[in-house]
Design an enzyme around this catalytic site. Structure first.
Site, short mmCIF file in Angstrom:
data_model
loop_
_atom_site.label_atom_id
_atom_site.label_comp_id
_atom_site.label_asym_id
_atom_site.label_seq_id
_atom_site.Cartn_x
_atom_site.Cartn_y
_atom_site.Cartn_z
CG ASP A 103 22.00 -10.83 -46.58
OD1 ASP A 103 22.97 -10.51 -47.27
OD2 ASP A 103 22.04 -11.69 -45.68
CG ASP A 210 25.28 -11.81 -51.36
OD1 ASP A 210 25.80 -12.52 -50.49
OD2 ASP A 210 25.01 -12.21 -52.51
CD GLU A 267 29.62 -12.54 -49.29
OE1 GLU A 267 29.78 -13.73 -48.95
OE2 GLU A 267 28.74 -12.18 -50.10
CG HIS A 344 24.73 -16.93 -44.27
ND1 HIS A 344 25.40 -15.76 -44.00
CD2 HIS A 344 24.59 -16.96 -45.62
CE1 HIS A 344 25.64 -15.11 -45.12
NE2 HIS A 344 25.16 -15.82 -46.12
CG ASP A 345 27.80 -18.06 -46.98
OD1 ASP A 345 26.82 -18.80 -47.21
OD2 ASP A 345 27.95 -16.94 -47.51
#
Length: 580
Positions: A103, A210, A267, A344-345
């Site tokens: 990430d 991210d 993202e 994960h979100d």
């Protein structure tokens, strides 16, 4: 026989397995997952048929937002391990033919990062301009006010007052996550060196980037339109996403990435225009290899506040449209796309789009969703536990079990705003049970022993789902009919038919059907028709006539037999034919 696959960059045909370090596998009994725990399960990961692992932030962090608040890009959060552990992980992955991506969190740092500590030390510090500082505004009564009315992604104002230097700093997320100032070339240079090249030199193969469209903000920092008159802080994503210098910054970042042949997946929230997405993903533009669009996983969210909704507040037609938009991205373009429904979100996909009411419905709908995902074009991303059909936490769990800052902030906001109105609080609670990020963060369920084999500690950092005795890797690995076995079968099929499944053209065949999703995939002389029943009830079904096709054969199904003219509860099938 499937034709020989065309030559493509490695990341196009890849399946990526996402790992959340805190919840994957605890190797030392402290209740927290760690890097050695990941290493211990690499053979399992490899057995799935995936090609890449993506590790969520493992950097040193005070963990206000589970590692997305980084205090040092060049060290590892001690409970997770050390830099040497990461080096071993990279080596062990490469020896198995697995690649590793990390990430890349560079919109903001932790407020404990040394850069921010210097920046806030004085207005004339050389790093003052590495973050975004602004003077206060004052109303007619002389009361101090933030520079604008933007609402943070986690609620409240995006601005926090700093007493020491008498200015506000910007944070699009938690106050402990100050935004870096990408306008400053020295800041960008430090980011590229510390956050990227430090790890690229150690052999990582790329990054999930991210909040990739938030580095350039509206230069005027103007107020957002008032959508919710009941609060001072307003939704402002259109003012802090896709700013005027965004593409310039990514082009500069790509110069670094190209030196290492590193892949990127960005993202990309709040960006729905296909033409704009193409600016990010066009190979010619040399910015990002692909992006995560949120059209599918945002289904059922509230129009302003994510959790201002009710469970399962979506229609199948909306899902068809959303998937169509992500698939259309590669139609006649030099861009690439992604396929995902969990991360994960996000809450667990079976609980959102299938059914977790009974073990049978969970199994059938989990396999049906596997057929959907594995037959869509683009790079496929699977989240840990998705391959065994992990589901949301039970409705009976109290709010005290929820750890995530986003969900807790929303719950407390509603409780305060409604003065504790039971109906409003209960509505918020139902939305969280359906959509909270916490559901994806429950520990991985390895076996039926206490704490699901995740840890030997009696106090795992987060409670293990109560259903671990029924849903776990060990049990499913012994069952050729399990969701785990089915996912392995789907990934094998995806490798056998890459031109059709990974790269094929996509067309929805029954747009107005709100119960069944039918679509066609085509590549050269092959066609695939996928039919998916998104309901518990039987649905009528008839194969379409495809011009020039020979007879269809059922390539994969989540039932052992085939009933003509009907799709049973959550039944999914994929029919293959060669064209004449």
């Amino acid at each position: 026989m499937a034709p020989v696959a065309l030559e493509h960059p490695w990341w196009k045909n890849a399946t990526v397995y996402q790992i959340y370090p805190a919840s994957f596998k605890d190797s030392n009994g402290d209740g927290v997952g760690d890097i050695p725990g990941i290493i211990s399960q690499l053979d399992y990961i490899h057995s799935l048929g995936v090609d890449v692992i993506w590790i969520c932030p493992m950097y040193n962090s005070p963990q206000v937002d589970m590692g997305y608040d980084i205090s040092d890009y060049e060290s590892v959060y001690p409970p997770y391990g050390t830099v040497a552990d990461m080096e071993q992980l990279i080596t062990e992955c490469h020896s198995r033919g697995l690649r590793v991506i990390l990430d890349l969190v560079v919109n903001h740092t932790s407020n404990l990062h040394s850069w921010f500590q210097e920046s806030r030390s004085s207005k004339d510090n050389p790093k003052r301009d590495w973050y975004i500082w602004r003077p206060a505004k004052y109303d007619s009564a002389g009361n101090r006010k933030p520079p604008n009315n933007w609402r943070s992604n986690f609620g409240g104002s995006v601005w926090t007052w700093d007493d020491h230097t008498q200015e506000y700093y910007l944070h699009l997320f938690c106050p402990e996550q100050p935004d870096l100032n990408w306008e400053n070339p020295s800041t960008r240079s430090a980011i590229f060196s510390s956050a990227m090249e430090f790890w690229l030199r150690k052999g990582v193969d790329g990054f999930r980037v991210d909040t990739v469209n938030m580095y350039s903000k509206d230069p005027e920092y103007q107020d957002a339109p008032i959508i919710d008159a009941g609060t001072e802080w307003q939704f402002a994503a259109h003012l802090y996403s896709n700013g005027p210098r965004m593409h310039e910054y990514l082009s500069e970042m790509n110069v670094v990435l190209e030196k290492y042949d590193a892949m990127t997946v960005g993202e990309l929230p709040h960006t729905h225009d296909v033409a704009h997405v193409l600016r990010y993903t066009s190979a010619r533009e040399k910015q990002l290899n692909m992006v995560f669009q949120f059209d599918v996983v945002d289904l059922g969210f509230g129009p302003d506040e994510k959790y201002d909704t009710t469970p399962r507040n979506w229609k199948l037609g909306g899902m068809k449209d959303a998937i169509g938009r992500t698939q259309k991205l590669i139609d006649g373009t030099d861009a690439w796309t992604t396929v995902f429904i969990e991360n994960h979100d996000q809450a667990r996909s079976i609980s959102r789009f299938g059914s977790d009411k009974t073990p049978e419905l969970r199994e059938k709908s989990g396999k049906m969703l596997a057929i959907l995902l594995a037959t869509l074009s683009g790079t496929l991303f699977i989240y840990q536990g998705q391959e065994i059909g992990m589901v949301n936490a039970p409705e009976s769990w109290p709010m005290e079990e929820y750890k995530d800052v986003e969900g807790n902030n929303y719950y407390n906001f509603i409780r305060e705003r409604s003065n504790g109105d039971p109906a409003a609080v209960a509505r918020a609670r139902r939305a969280l049970q359906h959509l909270a990020r916490d559901h994806a963060r429950l520990p991985m369920q390895w076996d039926g022993t206490p704490y699901a084999g995740f840890t030997t500690s009696e106090k795992p950092w987060m409670r293990v789902n109560d259903n671990y005795g029924d849903i776990n890797v060990k049990k499913q690995a012994l069952d050729e009919k399990s969701i785990l076995s089915f996912w392995k079968q789907m990934l094998k099929l995806r490798k056998e038919y890459p031109n059709l499944l990974v790269h094929g053209g996509f067309k929805v065949l029954d747009k107005d059907n709100e119960n069944v999703f039918m679509f066609e995939k085509t590549a050269m002389s092959q066609t695939l028709v996928v039919v998916l029943n998104f309901t518990e009830e039987n649905q009528p079904f008839e194969l379409p006539t495809i011009a020039g096709s020979k007879s269809f054969k059922c390539l994969i199904s989540n039932y052992d037999d085939e009933v003509t003219g009907v799709l049973r509860s959550f039944e999914g099938r994929a029919y293959f034919a060669s064209l004449a």
